[in-house]
Every structure is written in C-alpha cells, then in structure tokens.
Design an enzyme around this catalytic site. Structure first.
Site, PDB file in Angstrom:
ATOM      1  N   ARG A  99       0.737  -1.092  -0.117  1.00  0.00           N
ATOM      2  CA  ARG A  99      -0.023   0.158  -0.114  1.00  0.00           C
ATOM      3  C   ARG A  99       0.841   1.279   0.024  1.00  0.00           C
ATOM      4  O   ARG A  99       1.927   1.260   0.673  1.00  0.00           O
ATOM      5  CB  ARG A  99      -0.875  -0.162   1.127  1.00  0.00           C
ATOM      6  CG  ARG A  99      -1.828   1.184   1.548  1.00  0.00           C
ATOM      7  CD  ARG A  99      -3.004   1.212   0.748  1.00  0.00           C
ATOM      8  NE  ARG A  99      -4.185   2.131   1.053  1.00  0.00           N
ATOM      9  CZ  ARG A  99      -4.975   2.850   0.249  1.00  0.00           C
ATOM     10  NH1 ARG A  99      -4.808   2.381  -0.981  1.00  0.00           N
ATOM     11  NH2 ARG A  99      -5.771   3.364   1.002  1.00  0.00           N
ATOM     12  N   THR A 385      -9.999   1.016  -9.188  1.00  0.00           N
ATOM     13  CA  THR A 385      -9.045  -0.060  -8.573  1.00  0.00           C
ATOM     14  C   THR A 385      -9.523  -1.385  -9.387  1.00  0.00           C
ATOM     15  O   THR A 385     -10.374  -1.329 -10.318  1.00  0.00           O
ATOM     16  CB  THR A 385      -9.657  -0.447  -7.277  1.00  0.00           C
ATOM     17  OG1 THR A 385      -9.340   0.605  -6.486  1.00  0.00           O
ATOM     18  CG2 THR A 385      -8.936  -1.609  -6.699  1.00  0.00           C
ATOM     19  N   THR A 403      -4.406  -0.475  -7.117  1.00  0.00           N
ATOM     20  CA  THR A 403      -5.099   0.713  -7.449  1.00  0.00           C
ATOM     21  C   THR A 403      -4.199   1.928  -7.661  1.00  0.00           C
ATOM     22  O   THR A 403      -3.106   1.993  -7.061  1.00  0.00           O
ATOM     23  CB  THR A 403      -6.262   0.814  -6.257  1.00  0.00           C
ATOM     24  OG1 THR A 403      -6.970   1.966  -6.645  1.00  0.00           O
ATOM     25  CG2 THR A 403      -5.560   1.575  -5.009  1.00  0.00           C
ATOM     26  N   VAL A 404      -4.862   3.017  -8.394  1.00  0.00           N
ATOM     27  CA  VAL A 404      -4.402   4.291  -8.309  1.00  0.00           C
ATOM     28  C   VAL A 404      -5.242   5.366  -7.757  1.00  0.00           C
ATOM     29  O   VAL A 404      -5.150   6.464  -7.808  1.00  0.00           O
ATOM     30  CB  VAL A 404      -3.786   4.937  -9.495  1.00  0.00           C
ATOM     31  CG1 VAL A 404      -2.648   4.082  -9.992  1.00  0.00           C
ATOM     32  CG2 VAL A 404      -5.114   4.613 -10.600  1.00  0.00           C
ATOM     33  N   ASP A 427      -7.683   8.901   0.877  1.00  0.00           N
ATOM     34  CA  ASP A 427      -8.180   7.589   1.719  1.00  0.00           C
ATOM     35  C   ASP A 427      -7.850   8.080   3.253  1.00  0.00           C
ATOM     36  O   ASP A 427      -8.195   7.050   4.047  1.00  0.00           O
ATOM     37  CB  ASP A 427      -7.668   6.321   1.199  1.00  0.00           C
ATOM     38  CG  ASP A 427      -8.243   5.659   0.139  1.00  0.00           C
ATOM     39  OD1 ASP A 427      -9.518   6.284  -0.509  1.00  0.00           O
ATOM     40  OD2 ASP A 427      -7.852   4.712  -0.401  1.00  0.00           O
ATOM     41  N   SER A 446      -7.991   1.481   3.739  1.00  0.00           N
ATOM     42  CA  SER A 446      -8.147   0.882   2.467  1.00  0.00           C
ATOM     43  C   SER A 446      -9.360  -0.033   2.582  1.00  0.00           C
ATOM     44  O   SER A 446      -9.616  -0.413   3.698  1.00  0.00           O
ATOM     45  CB  SER A 446      -7.403   0.276   1.748  1.00  0.00           C
ATOM     46  OG  SER A 446      -7.761  -0.614   0.517  1.00  0.00           O
ATOM     47  N   SER A 447     -10.093  -0.329   1.609  1.00  0.00           N
ATOM     48  CA  SER A 447     -11.214  -1.332   1.793  1.00  0.00           C
ATOM     49  C   SER A 447     -10.918  -2.590   0.606  1.00  0.00           C
ATOM     50  O   SER A 447     -11.572  -3.391   0.663  1.00  0.00           O
ATOM     51  CB  SER A 447     -12.505  -0.871   1.132  1.00  0.00           C
ATOM     52  OG  SER A 447     -12.885   0.224   1.941  1.00  0.00           O
ATOM     53  N   GLY A 468     -14.149  -1.055  -6.057  1.00  0.00           N
ATOM     54  CA  GLY A 468     -15.287  -0.294  -5.776  1.00  0.00           C
ATOM     55  C   GLY A 468     -15.256   0.396  -4.460  1.00  0.00           C
ATOM     56  O   GLY A 468     -16.380   0.504  -3.775  1.00  0.00           O
ATOM     57  N   ALA A 469     -14.087   0.665  -4.072  1.00  0.00           N
ATOM     58  CA  ALA A 469     -13.988   1.559  -2.711  1.00  0.00           C
ATOM     59  C   ALA A 469     -14.718   0.661  -1.499  1.00  0.00           C
ATOM     60  O   ALA A 469     -14.553  -0.709  -1.329  1.00  0.00           O
ATOM     61  CB  ALA A 469     -14.517   2.942  -2.691  1.00  0.00           C
TER      62      ALA A 469
END
Length: 571
Positions: A99, A385, A403-404, A427, A446-447, A468-469
């Site tokens: 991350r 993502t 992800t970016v 985030d 993060s998710s 999708g967050a």
C-alpha cells in the site's frame, strides 16, 4: 375487507419472493490453470506465463503489469495494493501489503483548511500522491515466491505497450469523464492524442511505459526507488503542487504478514488486514449474517436484504470509528472479528424495524488489547481499482487487488515513463483528529479485499476480489453468500445485483439497491421504512473477479464481472 385480504396475499408473495434478475452469466471452466481479471488481454498475459511454466505468483505479476497497460486508469506502478497468496504444498497463506504511504511532508491537518478542500488537494495534483509501493511488492513477490525473472513476466506487458491494443468504448468514456483532470496535469499523455480522448477502435500505444518496464527489467527496483524512474516521479509530483523527495522513495517498506482469518458456516476466510479494513469487516459482516438462516430467507428477498442492510450499517459504523493503520493506532481487530461480538450486533436487528441511529458498537470487551477513545474518518465513493485471481496447475492461489485510487488517480502522469500517479492521500481523513488522519509514513485506510476461501475440509474453495472502494466489502461478502448459501456458480454469483447500506456519524445512510432486484422487493423495503434509492446496474456496486474450485470434476470455474471488461481465461 376483501382489499385487506388481497393486500396481505400480495405482501406474503413479496416476502416469499427472491430476485427476478436474469443474470448475463458466462461461466468458464479449465483443468490446468486460470486467470480472471478485469481485461481479457491481461488474463491472457497471465495464462501465457502459466503455459511457459511459471507459477501463480509469476502469472500474477504478468497480469498486474498487463493491467497497467490495458487498464491504466485503475492500477499500475504509480500505485499500490495487496495480494493474498496460498501455497499448495504447505497450505500457508500470506498477505503482501504494498500500500502507498504518506510522504515525509505529510501533516495531520494538510487537507483541513477550507482552501485545501475547495482546491480538492486530496484528489487532484501532486499533493494527493502517496509514495507508491507496487514495484516493491512486485519484486518482493518474485524474489520470495516466483520462479521467473521480471524480464520474463513483463514480456507480455511490454509487447502490449509497444504494439498497442484497441481502445474499448468503456475506456473512451472513462478517459472522457476524466478529461478535465488529464488535460490540466498531463495534456501530452498517450491517453489524449492530439489533445482529445483516445477514440474507440483506435490503437493505444504506450512506448514510455514500455521503457519503464525495460528499465526495471535491467536495473531492478532501484530504478524506481533510487534511480531515474523515481527521479522523474518526484519531479512530476513537485511540479504539480506536491512535496515529495527521493528520501520518501528510498524509505518505502512493504510488509509481508499474516492475513485476517475468520469462518463462515465452516468455510475459512483469508483476507487483508490493516491498513485495509476489508478483510476484518468482511469477516464481521459474514459473522453477523451467520446468526440468520440466510438460505431459507431466499436470495435477494425482502427479509434477506433487510437483515443484510441492517448488518452493513453496523459494520460501517465500526469501520468509521476504529479502522486505521495499526502501526499508528491500536485497533480492536480481534473484537471486530469476534463471533461473540457479531452475535451481540445481530441481536440488535429486528425484522420490522429499521435502524436510523447507528452508533459504533463496542468490540473492546471481545479484544485482548486495551481500550482507546477514537474519532473516526469517512470513506470514499469512487469505483476504480482492479482485482484479479490466479490459480496454477499445482493449486497455488493468488488473489490481488491494486489501485491508483480514483480513475487516473491524481491526473499526474510521469511524462518520461507514462504511468499514472495515485491520489491515495484522499483515503486519509481530512479531520486532523481522526485515527485515519495523514502522518509521515502512514498507510491510508483501504477497503481492498483480495480473499481466499477454503471449504470445511480445508481444500481451496474460492478466490475472489473486487474494485469499488467501500463497496468492495459488501460485494465480496454478497458473492461469498451467493455461493455458500445459495449454491451459485462463480459468474452467476458475481452477476447478481447487490445492495449497499453505509452508516457514519452515528446515522444510517441510504439503502442503495442495484437495478435488477425485483421492484416489488424494493417497494416493500420502502414500506418497511428503509430510505431507499435504486441505482443502475453497474460499477458503483463493485466489480469482481473470481475462481471457484469444483473438486467433484477436478476443474476450476472462473467468473468476471460484466460491470467491467472482465474475462476469465483458462487452459
């Protein structure tokens, strides 16, 4: 009187009904190996490496790099992510956390001012960029667990970048949607040929990105963290309003750790620990639902969706209050994942009552560590993502989500090397008093939830992940229940319409229902008291890719979301 009887009959029919959704199901089966990703060319890149003798880790890196080329809006070497890996010979499961982290210039109040919020500094330009970790993750994975060199696994991606690929209408639309951001920060990028979005059907070539991959192949990760790629990255960040240094890149550390582990009806769940909230809250949500007869409630029936929505509210209230980087904050992880705590929360759900006030619960009595007072932060709403799953012939499994952050991240593209820089700093919470406020070296919440599931006998059962967050948490949980409780195949489980019901600040959010759920079910949930909104079938509710194991026929069953360009490929 007759009208009242008829109304009761209609109500009974609605309560008994499940979803009337006719899914566009496309199951793929294979015997030897499989890759399921958000783009067919990336899945084929991974399978190419499997067919050349590479293992699942080699193929995962090939897929990851190819996604950087064919889906550059969603992930790439300017971002970060997580990978969950299970080794067939030992059964060991490990979690790779690469991350992004906040740069040394970060402060807790860096986005707190009205001027910063007005300028959208947490999402646009250099100030929104976290220190990327994915390159360190790639080389660590290859060095520790792979069998091939970076040059070998990068070959398909380099070929795609140099020869180009045909732009899909969905990709043209994404570039068009982000045109203002791209034209401001990266007007000369490959995605804006002639200053306009790449047209559908045109061939998109990215020679600068291929140059970056070739340099990494020859010089290793030092080219990124202590060399020309890093120097170009730092310059791009600082030229667009940020404050990053080579010291930030040189100091980046990735983490190899144990995944979060829980169970659901005897199935073992392995997923991401903090700085991702995903694994813990998937376990928490499934723990709550385990207290109800989900199968007999019927799929996407009013009763099922009511119980699920109420459980989601409590999970997201806890997520907001407690979740953050555990290197900086004492998080009650054991309590949040506790079956006893889940039973306490399940006891708050009433069949005919809808919770409007949803304070966070108290997991501390179920936790070993001491209690702390927290002020939580919010979550994000974007749909970007990219997630994929890989299984090789030996049974090694990789679930990976990268992800970016927002599509095309910060909008800043490193001109010399053609890769998108993340806006992962968004985030963090903008509230300096939050547990998730920015600090130097801290990982933002993060998710992302690349997840591996084993059956009650301990055999591989499923690998699943989503984009999708915060909807990653709910998408993965619903797909797991679709398979375990409702007996669905992989793509059938992925294609079903979903719901999402957040909570924050002590209050319930709207119950968001994806189009495709029976309208009469939605009407009844409104009558029951839910503040409900129907949204189109699409990426907002998460886009998932997964592989299901069919041990009776000794084969793999792949599924990939039609909400994206997902395609599973096997051999």
């Amino acid at each position: 009187m007759r009208k009242s009887i008829m109304a009761l009959v209609v109500l009974a029919l609605v309560l008994a009904a499940g979803s009337a959704f006719a899914a566009d199901v496309k199951e793929v089966y294979s015997k030897n190996g499989m890759v399921s990703s958000a783009h067919e060319l990336a899945s084929k890149a991974g399978v190419e490496i499997l067919q050349k003798g590479g293992n699942a880790i080699d193929a995962a890196i090939a897929t990851m790099l190819a996604l950087n080329v064919v889906e550059p809006n969603a992930s790439g070497i300017g971002g970060g992510g997580f990978s969950t890996i299970r080794f067939a010979k030992t059964g060991e499961v490990v979690e790779l956390d690469y991350r992004e982290v906040a740069p040394l210039s970060a402060t807790k109040d860096m986005y707190a001012s009205e001027a910063s919020k007005k300028a959208k500094e947490s999402v646009l330009g250099g100030k929104s960029v976290g220190v990327p970790g994915i390159v360190k993750g790639i080389f660590t994975a290859l060095d520790k667990y792979g069998t091939m060199s970076f040059a070998e696994v990068a070959a398909p991606a380099i070929r795609l970048a140099e020869e180009g690929f045909e732009v899909h209408p969905m990709q043209t639309q994404i570039i068009t949607d982000e045109f203002e951001k791209l034209s401001k920060y990266s007007p000369d990028s490959a995605f804006l040929p002639g200053g306009l979005p790449a047209e559908t059907g045109s061939v998109l070539k990215q020679p600068e990105l291929a140059k970056a991959f070739r340099l990494l192949a020859s010089d290793g990760p030092d080219a990124f963290y202590n060399g020309p790629i890093g120097e170009a990255l730092v310059a791009a960040v600082n030229n667009s309003g940020g404050k990053m240094s080579m010291e930030d890149l040189k100091g980046y550390k990735m983490i190899v750790q144990k995944p979060v582990h829980g169970t659901y009806r005897g199935y073992s769940i392995y997923s991401t620990p903090p700085a991702s909230s995903g694994g813990t809250h998937i376990v928490q949500l499934l723990n709550i639902m385990e207290n109800f007869p989900v199968k007999s409630l019927k799929h996407n029936s009013p009763d099922y969706l009511h119980h699920l929505a109420e459980a989601m509210k409590m999970v997201f209230a806890d997520r907001q209050k407690y979740m953050a980087d555990t290197a900086f904050v004492n998080v009650p992880l054991a309590g949040l994942a506790s079956k006893e705590y889940a039973k306490e929360l399940a006891g708050k759900i009433r069949r005919y009552d809808v919770m409007k006030d949803v304070p966070a619960g108290d997991p501390w009595p179920y936790n070993d560590a001491g209690k702390k007072a927290y002020l939580g932060g919010g979550g994000n709403q974007h749909i970007s993502t990219s997630s994929f799953s890989v299984v090789d012939a030996e049974g090694n499994i990789v679930a990976s989500t990268n992800t970016v952050n927002y599509f095309f991240g910060s909008g800043v593209i490193v001109p010399e090397f053609g890769f998108v820089l993340n806006n992962e700093m968004d985030d963090f919470s903008q509230d300096p008093n939050s547990v998730n406020a920015p600090e130097p070296g801290k990982r933002p919440l993060s998710s992302m939830s690349p997840t591996i599931v084993l059956d009650p006998e301990g055999r591989p059962f499923m690998t699943i992940g989503a984009a999708g967050a915060m909807r990653i948490i709910t998408a993965v949980s619903q797909i797991v229940m679709n398979v375990v409780d409702f007996g669905m195949s992989m793509d059938q489980a992925i294609e079903q319409p979903r719901i999402f019901n957040p909570a924050g600040g002590g209050k319930a959010g709207k119950l968001l229902i994806e189009e495709g759920i029976d309208p009469s079910t939605a009407d009844y949930l409104k009558l029951r008291g839910h503040d409900l909104e129907i949204r189109p079938f699409g990426g907002y509710f998460g886009t998932a890719q997964g592989i299901l194991f069919d041990h009776t026929k000794n084969r793999m069953n792949g599924g990939a979301d039609s909400r994206r360009l997902g395609v599973p490929v096997g051999y």
